[in-house]
Design a protein around this motif. Structure first.
Motif, PDB file in Angstrom:
ATOM      1  N   UNK A  82       0.817  -1.215   0.000  1.00  0.00           N
ATOM      2  CA  UNK A  82       0.000   0.000   0.000  1.00  0.00           C
ATOM      3  C   UNK A  82       0.845   1.256   0.000  1.00  0.00           C
ATOM      4  N   UNK A  83       1.858   1.280   0.862  1.00  0.00           N
ATOM      5  CA  UNK A  83       2.676   2.471   1.026  1.00  0.00           C
ATOM      6  C   UNK A  83       3.952   2.415   0.206  1.00  0.00           C
ATOM      7  N   UNK A  84       4.203   1.295  -0.446  1.00  0.00           N
ATOM      8  CA  UNK A  84       5.484   1.109  -1.084  1.00  0.00           C
ATOM      9  C   UNK A  84       6.500   0.674  -0.037  1.00  0.00           C
ATOM     10  N   UNK A  85       7.710   0.356  -0.437  1.00  0.00           N
ATOM     11  CA  UNK A  85       8.731  -0.014   0.528  1.00  0.00           C
ATOM     12  C   UNK A  85       8.660  -1.478   0.904  1.00  0.00           C
ATOM     13  N   UNK A  86       9.502  -1.870   1.873  1.00  0.00           N
ATOM     14  CA  UNK A  86       9.661  -3.283   2.206  1.00  0.00           C
ATOM     15  C   UNK A  86       8.980  -3.689   3.495  1.00  0.00           C
ATOM     16  N   UNK A  87       8.286  -2.770   4.148  1.00  0.00           N
ATOM     17  CA  UNK A  87       7.737  -3.064   5.467  1.00  0.00           C
ATOM     18  C   UNK A  87       6.363  -3.727   5.362  1.00  0.00           C
ATOM     19  N   UNK A  88       6.318  -4.836   4.620  1.00  0.00           N
ATOM     20  CA  UNK A  88       5.065  -5.557   4.427  1.00  0.00           C
ATOM     21  C   UNK A  88       5.273  -7.034   4.727  1.00  0.00           C
ATOM     22  N   UNK A  89       4.195  -7.701   5.146  1.00  0.00           N
ATOM     23  CA  UNK A  89       4.222  -9.139   5.356  1.00  0.00           C
ATOM     24  C   UNK A  89       3.781  -9.820   4.069  1.00  0.00           C
ATOM     25  N   UNK A  90       4.642 -10.656   3.531  1.00  0.00           N
ATOM     26  CA  UNK A  90       4.320 -11.396   2.309  1.00  0.00           C
ATOM     27  C   UNK A  90       3.557 -12.662   2.658  1.00  0.00           C
ATOM     28  N   UNK A  91       2.565 -12.986   1.847  1.00  0.00           N
ATOM     29  CA  UNK A  91       1.816 -14.223   2.001  1.00  0.00           C
ATOM     30  C   UNK A  91       1.653 -14.866   0.634  1.00  0.00           C
ATOM     31  N   UNK A  92       1.270 -16.126   0.610  1.00  0.00           N
ATOM     32  CA  UNK A  92       0.994 -16.813  -0.651  1.00  0.00           C
ATOM     33  C   UNK A  92      -0.515 -16.865  -0.829  1.00  0.00           C
ATOM     34  N   UNK A  93      -0.995 -16.243  -1.896  1.00  0.00           N
ATOM     35  CA  UNK A  93      -2.426 -16.223  -2.191  1.00  0.00           C
ATOM     36  C   UNK A  93      -2.665 -17.218  -3.315  1.00  0.00           C
TER      37      UNK A  93
END
Length: 433
Positions: free
Chosen positions: A164-175
């Protein structure tokens, strides 16, 4: 009947049934005193061997935190909690508690990490339960404010295809068979709501930040109180809305004033009639005058925010302040730049007792400018095609903000660790319970 109601409205001489947890047990020969606790309060239960031997024997065998029901007579007693007590005729034990792994009655005797391991026990402490009663009142007050002021509640997806915000501070999941992420905020969906014609929207829901922070003010999962409003004249309109909802949230805690005053003597339950507003450049000057080193054109550090809170309290007599016009380099791509000075933005943070509790501002609603700003942030516009397309078919001037519910609770009550304000906190180490 709840204990609080019994203490306030019960008729002495009449029989009642109460149920709850055993707080303490004291044996004095032919008398046993049991303090029983429910979510509303505590009351003393007295058993006498010569009145009901069975009830006396049961009371004598009780352990702390056992769950019981008591049938007995309500009587006046100057020596009892609340000036009343129950003279027990019968005690039913629903579940007898084993020896406790933590001290439930005194939260200071057990480290927070261990308390969180036994959260269901930790929350039986009236102090700790009060935190979440306050949180519930604040969420209720926020909804009431939004509904009074023409906002429509929406419920956005927390599984997204791009950060949403760009950058790397996201949790990746497998959809299924492709990558996805947990939403950092409902930002883009809030804007969609405004552009779709709802004009004013809000949401109270979870947000996720994969920030490897180990501080007393960060969580990787928190509750965000979000708003977005269209047809604004300036970002001052957004600040007015944030001021209104935050004031309502803080003042809602007054509904629990008695409990708060007992457990949180440093709580702030009232805000000034008008929250001060200063630009970040004014903040730099105030901090430098106080001997704090700052980098002009950069975001404020947590230490600078804390010190600024002290300065504002002293200079303005306010525990809360808006800091405006943050530098472009420190703001997301969708933030509108200041027209006459594009190094700065039409954005703000709201600091409460030296901690950021809200961030927001005016959004860029012009398609060509948005594409350019995405590229300036090193992002690929193709990753935001669905978002950008909204701005090609009529987007009004708009803005919004996100408010951290746990941070508002933390600063209102004067807590020292935000984990206390989250029912089941998540940080880089804690994934259970």
């Amino acid at each position: 009947m709840y204990i609080e109601e019994l203490l306030e409205k019960g008729e002495p001489g009449k029989d009642y049934v109460i149920a709850g947890w055993v707080d303490t047990v004291r044996v004095h020969g032919g008398l046993v005193f049991v303090i029983v606790r429910d979510r509303t309060g505590r009351i003393q239960v007295v058993t006498k061997k010569n009145v009901s031997k069975e009830a006396w024997r049961t009371a004598k065998s009780l352990t702390p935190e056992s769950v019981i029901a008591v049938y007995g007579t309500l009587v006046e007693s100057k020596a009892a909690l609340g000036g009343r007590e129950i003279r027990a005729k019968e005690i039913v034990v629903y579940n007898k508690a084993e020896p406790l792994p933590i001290d439930v009655r005194d939260h200071t005797k057990t480290a927070l990490a261990k308390r969180l391991d036994w959260r269901f026990l930790d929350l039986r402490n009236p102090r700790n339960m009060t935190i979440f009663l306050v949180e519930a009142e604040m969420a209720k007050a926020a909804r009431e404010w939004f509904n009074r002021n023409g906002f429509i509640e929406i419920f956005t997806s927390k599984i997204v295809g791009a950060a949403t915000e760009g950058g790397a501070e996201v949790f990746s999941i497998v959809y299924f068979d492709r990558p996805a992420f947990l939403a950092q905020s409902p930002q883009l969906y809030k804007q969609m709501g405004v552009i779709a014609g709802f004009e004013r929207v809000y949401e109270i829901g979870p947000a996720f930040r994969a920030e490897p922070h180990h501080t007393t003010r960060h969580l990787t999962e928190y509750t965000s109180v979000d708003l977005e409003m269209g047809f604004i004249d300036s970002y001052e309109d957004v600040m007015d809305a944030v001021e209104g909802v935050v004031r309502s949230m803080v003042e809602a805690a007054q509904r629990l004033r008695k409990r708060i005053e007992e457990y949180f003597p440093d709580a702030v339950l009232e805000l000034p009639k008008k929250i001060p507003r200063i630009t970040i450049r004014e903040a730099y000057k105030l901090l430098e005058q106080a001997g704090v080193s700052v980098e002009w054109g950069e975001d404020l550090s947590s230490e600078a925010e804390r010190k600024l809170g002290e300065i504002v309290e002293k200079e303005y007599g306010s525990p809360i302040v808006f800091v405006t016009e943050y530098p472009w380099k420190a703001r997301p791509f969708y933030t509108m730049k200041k027209p006459d000075d594009p190094e700065w933005t039409l954005s703000f943070d709201l600091l409460f007792r030296g901690l950021e509790i809200a961030t927001g501002g005016q959004r860029e609603h012009r398609y060509d400018v948005l594409v350019k700003q995405i590229e300036e942030k090193g992002l690929n516009p193709k990753s935001f095609e669905w978002y950008l397309s909204m701005f090609r078919y009529g987007a009004p001037p708009h803005g919004g903000a996100g408010i951290g519910l746990e941070r508002v609770v933390m600063q209102t009550l004067g807590l020292t660790n935000i984990r206390e304000a989250r029912l089941l906190p998540r940080d880089p180490e804690r994934l259970t319970p």
